[in-house]
Write a protein that holds these residues in place. Sequence first.
Motif, PDB file in Angstrom:
ATOM      1  N   PRO A 112      23.727  37.329  33.037  1.00  0.00           N
ATOM      2  CA  PRO A 112      23.973  38.107  34.316  1.00  0.00           C
ATOM      3  C   PRO A 112      23.940  39.511  33.931  1.00  0.00           C
ATOM      4  O   PRO A 112      24.626  40.055  32.900  1.00  0.00           O
ATOM      5  CB  PRO A 112      25.489  37.865  35.022  1.00  0.00           C
ATOM      6  N   VAL A 113      23.181  40.744  34.690  1.00  0.00           N
ATOM      7  CA  VAL A 113      23.427  42.065  34.299  1.00  0.00           C
ATOM      8  C   VAL A 113      24.390  42.586  35.017  1.00  0.00           C
ATOM      9  O   VAL A 113      24.601  42.447  36.143  1.00  0.00           O
ATOM     10  CB  VAL A 113      22.131  42.769  34.633  1.00  0.00           C
ATOM     11  N   PRO A 114      25.672  43.019  34.449  1.00  0.00           N
ATOM     12  CA  PRO A 114      26.675  43.761  35.099  1.00  0.00           C
ATOM     13  C   PRO A 114      26.212  45.190  36.066  1.00  0.00           C
ATOM     14  O   PRO A 114      25.167  45.742  35.748  1.00  0.00           O
ATOM     15  CB  PRO A 114      27.589  44.234  33.869  1.00  0.00           C
TER      16      PRO A 114
ATOM     17  N   PHE B  95      25.321  39.464  21.046  1.00  0.00           N
ATOM     18  CA  PHE B  95      24.951  37.871  20.390  1.00  0.00           C
ATOM     19  C   PHE B  95      26.404  37.600  19.816  1.00  0.00           C
ATOM     20  O   PHE B  95      27.008  38.141  18.974  1.00  0.00           O
ATOM     21  CB  PHE B  95      24.065  37.819  19.214  1.00  0.00           C
ATOM     22  N   LEU B  96      27.101  36.730  20.532  1.00  0.00           N
ATOM     23  CA  LEU B  96      28.528  36.171  20.328  1.00  0.00           C
ATOM     24  C   LEU B  96      28.433  34.915  19.683  1.00  0.00           C
ATOM     25  O   LEU B  96      27.402  34.040  19.955  1.00  0.00           O
ATOM     26  CB  LEU B  96      29.337  36.026  21.640  1.00  0.00           C
ATOM     27  N   PRO B  97      29.455  34.273  19.050  1.00  0.00           N
ATOM     28  CA  PRO B  97      29.347  32.940  18.596  1.00  0.00           C
ATOM     29  C   PRO B  97      29.217  31.781  19.767  1.00  0.00           C
ATOM     30  O   PRO B  97      29.608  32.244  20.951  1.00  0.00           O
ATOM     31  CB  PRO B  97      31.058  32.850  18.056  1.00  0.00           C
ATOM     32  N   CYS B  98      28.841  30.781  19.355  1.00  0.00           N
ATOM     33  CA  CYS B  98      28.779  29.409  20.382  1.00  0.00           C
ATOM     34  C   CYS B  98      27.521  29.920  21.361  1.00  0.00           C
ATOM     35  O   CYS B  98      27.431  29.482  22.371  1.00  0.00           O
ATOM     36  CB  CYS B  98      29.962  29.402  21.216  1.00  0.00           C
TER      37      CYS B  98
ATOM     38  N   LEU C 186      26.388  38.710  26.005  1.00  0.00           N
ATOM     39  CA  LEU C 186      26.397  39.765  26.975  1.00  0.00           C
ATOM     40  C   LEU C 186      25.611  40.877  27.134  1.00  0.00           C
ATOM     41  O   LEU C 186      24.803  41.050  25.786  1.00  0.00           O
ATOM     42  CB  LEU C 186      28.028  40.312  26.491  1.00  0.00           C
ATOM     43  N   VAL C 187      25.131  41.371  28.187  1.00  0.00           N
ATOM     44  CA  VAL C 187      24.328  42.595  28.077  1.00  0.00           C
ATOM     45  C   VAL C 187      24.986  43.796  28.905  1.00  0.00           C
ATOM     46  O   VAL C 187      25.955  43.386  29.609  1.00  0.00           O
ATOM     47  CB  VAL C 187      22.869  42.242  28.911  1.00  0.00           C
TER      48      VAL C 187
ATOM     49  N   PRO D 255      31.338  49.859  27.751  1.00  0.00           N
ATOM     50  CA  PRO D 255      31.724  48.851  28.474  1.00  0.00           C
ATOM     51  C   PRO D 255      32.091  47.513  27.812  1.00  0.00           C
ATOM     52  O   PRO D 255      33.296  46.938  28.399  1.00  0.00           O
ATOM     53  CB  PRO D 255      30.972  48.639  29.537  1.00  0.00           C
ATOM     54  N   ILE D 256      31.453  47.132  26.889  1.00  0.00           N
ATOM     55  CA  ILE D 256      31.827  45.941  26.111  1.00  0.00           C
ATOM     56  C   ILE D 256      32.697  46.239  24.541  1.00  0.00           C
ATOM     57  O   ILE D 256      32.279  46.904  23.795  1.00  0.00           O
ATOM     58  CB  ILE D 256      30.641  45.293  25.569  1.00  0.00           C
ATOM     59  N   LYS D 257      33.834  45.812  24.877  1.00  0.00           N
ATOM     60  CA  LYS D 257      34.854  46.147  23.705  1.00  0.00           C
ATOM     61  C   LYS D 257      35.219  44.907  22.620  1.00  0.00           C
ATOM     62  O   LYS D 257      35.963  45.085  21.936  1.00  0.00           O
ATOM     63  CB  LYS D 257      36.262  46.359  24.408  1.00  0.00           C
TER      64      LYS D 257
END
Length: 173
Positions: free
Chosen positions: A121-123, A137-140, A144-145, A158-160
């Motif tokens: 999803p695009v916020p 790119f996160l574990p598992c 997030l974009v 916005p991404i902390k």
Amino acid sequence: MPRLSSATYPLSLFCVLVGTLFAQSTQAGTLEAVNHTHWAINRFSVEGRSGIDIIGPYQGGGGGCCYSAPSRWKSGMTVRVDWETGVAYPDGFPGFADEAKYDAWAEQIRTQKRKHSQIVPVPDYSGQKTCGLTVHFLPCDDLLVTTSCYAYGSPEYPIKTPLHLPEPQSCPK
């Protein structure tokens, strides 16, 4: 007037120029990425557009051209991200002298590569300037974009999520 080539100007300027061609309906920018995992991101693309760089563990990169966000965000908006992960720093390189040992080592590295694809999803970016797309790119194999114009790590970004995330023993799914 001399003909301009993409080698004459930085990629970001090229993307801005492309974006002005579509100014009525889209805002173009580069594809960037932040890798929060211990794997290398061997390649990635968004909606079929290449992110260009290989991204090492706990690093940023990308630079592909161009992602064009629609001028208006709509509920349910998504993007498709395709990527390949692999071993970042392979151990046990046997050298090239013994071809059989080298081939076995190279095959072991190849077997650890994984291809992934995910709809993300695009916020909501309503009322904000957009500057391409950054994929986290996160574990598992989570993603997030964001379309934010701020740099990762700045207070306005916005991404902390911290860059170094521990790898879980197992992943839900």
